[in-house]
Design an enzyme around this catalytic site. Structure first.
Site, PDB file in Angstrom:
ATOM      1  N   GLY A  13      38.482  44.313  76.922  1.00 46.90           N
ATOM      2  CA  GLY A  13      39.164  45.246  77.814  1.00 46.90           C
ATOM      3  C   GLY A  13      38.392  46.500  78.170  1.00 46.90           C
ATOM      4  N   VAL A  61      40.424  50.742  62.354  1.00 44.61           N
ATOM      5  CA  VAL A  61      40.679  52.188  62.404  1.00 44.61           C
ATOM      6  C   VAL A  61      41.923  52.583  61.605  1.00 44.61           C
ATOM      7  CG1 VAL A  61      39.526  52.533  64.628  1.00 44.61           C
ATOM      8  CG2 VAL A  61      42.003  52.085  64.578  1.00 44.61           C
ATOM      9  N   TYR A 153      56.043  52.929  71.376  1.00 48.74           N
ATOM     10  CA  TYR A 153      54.764  52.973  72.100  1.00 48.74           C
ATOM     11  C   TYR A 153      54.697  54.259  72.927  1.00 48.74           C
ATOM     12  CZ  TYR A 153      50.918  51.925  75.231  1.00 48.74           C
ATOM     13  OH  TYR A 153      49.745  51.999  75.931  1.00 48.74           O
ATOM     14  N   GLY A 184      47.736  53.475  84.224  1.00 49.32           N
ATOM     15  CA  GLY A 184      48.975  52.738  84.440  1.00 49.32           C
ATOM     16  C   GLY A 184      48.742  51.290  84.038  1.00 49.32           C
ATOM     17  N   GLU A 189      43.923  42.482  77.657  1.00 45.84           N
ATOM     18  CA  GLU A 189      44.679  41.762  76.615  1.00 45.84           C
ATOM     19  C   GLU A 189      45.971  42.485  76.247  1.00 45.84           C
ATOM     20  OE1 GLU A 189      42.222  41.386  73.183  1.00 45.84           O
ATOM     21  OE2 GLU A 189      41.059  39.707  73.978  1.00 45.84           O
ATOM     22  N   PHE A 190      46.194  43.663  76.811  1.00 48.26           N
ATOM     23  CA  PHE A 190      47.304  44.533  76.416  1.00 48.26           C
ATOM     24  C   PHE A 190      48.633  43.786  76.349  1.00 48.26           C
ATOM     25  CE2 PHE A 190      50.803  47.389  77.554  1.00 48.26           C
ATOM     26  CZ  PHE A 190      50.625  48.439  76.660  1.00 48.26           C
TER      27      PHE A 190
END
Length: 252
Positions: A13, A61, A153, A184, A189-190
């Site tokens: 991405g 992370v 989210y 936006g 892959e989101f």
């Protein structure tokens, strides 16, 4: 001498596209991610196509110690990081608050907020010591306005906005820039991750209009990092032409 950029979530991405555009513009790269094989493929692809150096760091992370150990293990000449791009992030699930999946909540909070903080906590002192640097945090339209079933989210991306503003204030005396870039709808892959591999649901998100693509955001990131020393882009909101707000689209 090339500048050095560290990009988290570089295995696909926006992160991958950003690595390629920065490589094309003579940045040496530290690319990080959880998928070791993909990091290796990205390194080979970039080094075969561009005359720059790539170093890979394979860690999650969400793990503070792993993050600290990975970044502090860098050779001294790689610690002179000019640009940090906090790109690692995700949406998990699409439930109303009363049906929310706690594991999804933890995953988003641990990645989108705490992961960004863990990486910044290790890299920012290196920049402070050099009195130079630029931190770019990848936010979202969800950090500007909330939408149905996006509750946690939305909260994590609102947090990214708050952290970016705060770090800009804390770090300005050290000549360090801080930027928030908020896309936006981007076709990466989101949505596959949000819907846990349900490709049909993921495809429907982008049906009937032309979304943004990873390269669109990568080009914006390069624009931001290529401004003169006296110019900082504080905040950038980037939308597809067919998207007017978080929930209003012109679909065919």
């Amino acid at each position: 001498m090339n500048k050095i950029a560290l990009i988290t979530g570089a295995t696909s991405g926006i992160g991958e596209a950003t690595a390629k555009i920065l490589a094309k513009n003579n940045f040496d790269l530290i690319v990080t991610g959880r998928r070791k094989e993909r990091l290796g493929l990205l390194k080979n692809n970039i080094e075969n196509n561009f005359n720059i150096k790539v170093l890979t760091l394979n860690f999650d992370v969400r793990d503070q110690k792993e993050t600290e150990n990975a970044i502090l293990s860098l050779p001294e000449n790689w610690k002179a990081i000019d640009v940090l791009i906090n790109n690692a992030g995700l949406a998990a699930g699409f439930d109303p608050i009363h049906n929310g999946n706690i594991n999804d909540w933890d995953q988003m909070i641990d990645t989108n907020i705490k992961g960004l903080l863990y990486v910044t906590r290790v890299v920012s002192p290196l920049m402070v010591n050099r009195k130079s640097g630029h931190i770019i945090n990848i936010g979202s339209i969800a950090g500007k306005e909330s939408y149905e079933n996006g509750n946690v989210y939305n909260a994590t991306k609102h947090a990214v906005e708050g952290v970016t503003k705060g770090m800009r204030i804390d770090l300005v005396k050290y000549n360090i820039k801080a930027t928030s870039i908020c896309p936006g709808a981007v076709d990466t892959e989101f949505s596959n991750v949000r819907f846990k591999g349900d490709n049909e649901k993921a495809k429907n998100v982008y049906k009937g209009f032309t979304p943004l693509f990873a390269e669109d955001i990568a080009e914006a990131i390069y624009f931001v990092v290529s401004r003169p020393a006296h110019v900082n882009i504080n905040d950038m909101l980037i939308m597809p032409t067919a998207q007017a707000s978080a929930t209003v689209f012109n679909k065919e």
